[in-house]
Design a protein around this motif. Structure first.
Motif, PDB file in Angstrom:
ATOM      1  N   THR A  59      33.117  22.182  24.665  1.00 42.09           N
ATOM      2  CA  THR A  59      31.682  22.289  24.400  1.00 42.09           C
ATOM      3  C   THR A  59      31.146  23.625  24.877  1.00 42.09           C
ATOM      4  N   ILE A 153      21.524  21.639  24.885  1.00 41.24           N
ATOM      5  CA  ILE A 153      22.479  22.506  24.183  1.00 41.24           C
ATOM      6  C   ILE A 153      22.727  23.807  24.920  1.00 41.24           C
ATOM      7  N   VAL A 246      22.049  18.860  15.607  1.00 39.36           N
ATOM      8  CA  VAL A 246      22.197  18.234  16.923  1.00 39.36           C
ATOM      9  C   VAL A 246      21.052  17.269  17.197  1.00 39.36           C
ATOM     10  N   ASP A 250      22.791  13.922  15.219  1.00 30.91           N
ATOM     11  CA  ASP A 250      23.772  13.594  16.245  1.00 30.91           C
ATOM     12  C   ASP A 250      25.077  14.379  16.080  1.00 30.91           C
ATOM     13  N   VAL A 251      24.980  15.624  15.631  1.00 36.72           N
ATOM     14  CA  VAL A 251      26.153  16.497  15.527  1.00 36.72           C
ATOM     15  C   VAL A 251      26.615  16.874  16.933  1.00 36.72           C
ATOM     16  N   ASN A 252      27.899  16.818  17.193  1.00 34.15           N
ATOM     17  CA  ASN A 252      28.431  17.257  18.481  1.00 34.15           C
ATOM     18  C   ASN A 252      28.184  18.749  18.643  1.00 34.15           C
ATOM     19  N   VAL A 253      27.472  19.131  19.700  1.00 34.43           N
ATOM     20  CA  VAL A 253      27.021  20.514  19.818  1.00 34.43           C
ATOM     21  C   VAL A 253      28.188  21.495  19.978  1.00 34.43           C
ATOM     22  N   GLY A 256      30.200  21.556  16.596  1.00 32.56           N
ATOM     23  CA  GLY A 256      29.315  22.167  15.608  1.00 32.56           C
ATOM     24  C   GLY A 256      29.158  23.660  15.835  1.00 32.56           C
TER      25      GLY A 256
END
Length: 430
Positions: A59, A153, A246, A250-253, A256
């Protein structure tokens, strides 16, 4: 001596080293985790390595890669440079504008350190030209960046939310961000008025400001104009799309951000090789290394011992003030995101259980706010960046002393603020 005591001693060694010498504490923590885990606690090497936070690493790497591309191609510089001209010469508005700009940039992804590194050279140069005290400008820039540091984020926000999720405090990402933001907004604007910012509101600067861009941005400022080309608009659009994904889908930061970074490269809007050089690898590995050591503490019982020590000097009424002061004092000399919060946050469930009658979220919030309020100290990264960017006419020793006094005073202020917010008023608590 049992494994719990030895592992806690290893953590204390890592904290002391992070405060005193320039040895990379993340690498030291990994070495200490190996020695303590394998040769004291009888763990296997694989069990020690299982403590490496793979999800957190990916991440952080994805987010910092994307925003390093935006920094390398000059997009962030152009946004900051443009903002200066919206003040229309009002000297008193300029520190407020730089606070807002640092806050917005930190919130949307780069984080507090990268945002301060981008904003401080401009802000301090402007301060020197229009007569704003360098100390006041440093407070506004540093606290603005810190106000956005726990965005879900931003790198520090990602670290804190990851640790909080592991201790059962998931789902509080927005509240964590807002609590920290409000504390920094109140402190910064109190300082703005206490240190004379209100007197600047009636002053105007009519001459053209010379605002230094970074070498990578290639701003066309010779005529006072700022050019955004296709690459910059693509970068803004891609980052904006990621933010929407995001927040709404609900996109994985992290994943993504990797995809967004590759898209910028394919569209010739960013250079991932140049961006990799700008990524904060030192901080990323610091966080991951300390997390490995914390996992060994958890396995050996050292974390429980650390929790007992904290509980021994706290009561249900004073714990928010105690942990805010403790994390703040260590953060003056050490990394907030890399060392202090990864070490202290895992103690929250046990501390709340031993004291009784205290919401775990109150303790966690006090740690987050207390650790960040001191970060404009001259020995902290944000304060050091502002000092390094101060104009040559500024008395560097005086500025150093002012920022050190500010950082030390924030340990007490942070303790009081957290006691008021999370013990007396119980802001945002169930």
């Amino acid at each position: 001596m049992d494994a719990a005591t030895v592992s806690l001693g290893a953590l204390l060694v890592a904290i002391v080293v992070s405060c005193t010498i320039r040895l990379h504490v993340g690498f030291l923590a990994i070495a200490l985790a190996w020695i303590t885990g394998v040769y004291i606690a009888g763990m296997s090497a694989n069990e020690v390595m299982n403590g490496f936070p793979t999800r957190l690493f990916l991440t952080l790497a994805g987010v910092t890669l994307l925003f390093s591309q935006a920094q390398a191609n000059g997009t962030l510089d152009r946004i900051a440079y443009k903002a200066v001209h919206y003040c229309r010469g009002n000297v008193g508005v300029m520190p407020i504008m730089f606070f807002v700009l640092a806050f917005v940039l930190a919130s949307v992804g780069p984080g507090n350190i990268a945002s301060t590194a981008l904003i401080a050279p401009m802000a301090m140069a402007v301060a020197g030209q229009v007569g704003i005290p360098a100390f006041l400008m440093a407070i506004m820039v540093g606290n603005g960046a810190n106000a956005g540091s726990l965005s879900p984020i931003a790198p520090t926000g990602i670290i804190v939310n990851e640790v909080m999720a592991e201790i059962g405090l998931d789902g509080f990402e927005q509240l964590t961000y807002i609590n920290n933001m409000l504390a920094h907004v109140v402190i910064a604007f109190l300082a703005y008025f206490i240190f004379g910012g209100w007197r600047l509101l009636g002053r105007y600067h009519s001459e053209t400001l010379v605002v230094p861009p970074s070498d990578s941005s290639n701003l066309n400022s010779g005529s006072g104009t700022i050019e955004f080309d296709t690459a910059h608009w693509i970068t803004i659009a891609v980052i904006g799309s990621l933010l929407v994904g995001v927040i709404l889908f609900d996109v994985n930061v992290g994943l993504g951000a990797f995809a967004a970074a590759i898209l910028l490269s394919l569209l010739k809007a960013g250079d991932e090789l140049e961006a990799v050089k700008l990524m904060p690898w030192r901080v990323i590995m610091m966080v991951c290394g300390v997390t490995v050591l914390i996992s060994v503490l958890d396995e050996t019982g050292g974390l429980d011992l650390f929790t007992q020590l904290l509980a021994g000097v706290s009561t249900p009424q004073s714990v928010t003030a105690v942990v805010a002061f403790s994390t703040g004092f260590i953060s003056i000399y050490s990394s907030t995101s890399g060392v202090v919060l990864p070490a202290f946050l895992p103690t929250v469930p046990g501390l709340a259980e031993q004291l009784g009658g205290v919401a775990p979220l109150a303790i966690a919030s006090s740690m987050n706010v207390g650790a960040h309020l001191v970060d404009v100290s001259a020995l902290s990264t944000l304060g050091a960046l502002c000092m390094a960017a101060a104009p040559s006419s500024e008395d560097s020793r005086k500025l150093f002393n002012q920022l050190m006094a500010w950082g030390l005073s924030m340990t007490v202020v942070g303790a009081f603020v957290c006691f008021l917010l999370f013990t007396v008023l119980r802001i945002g608590l169930p």
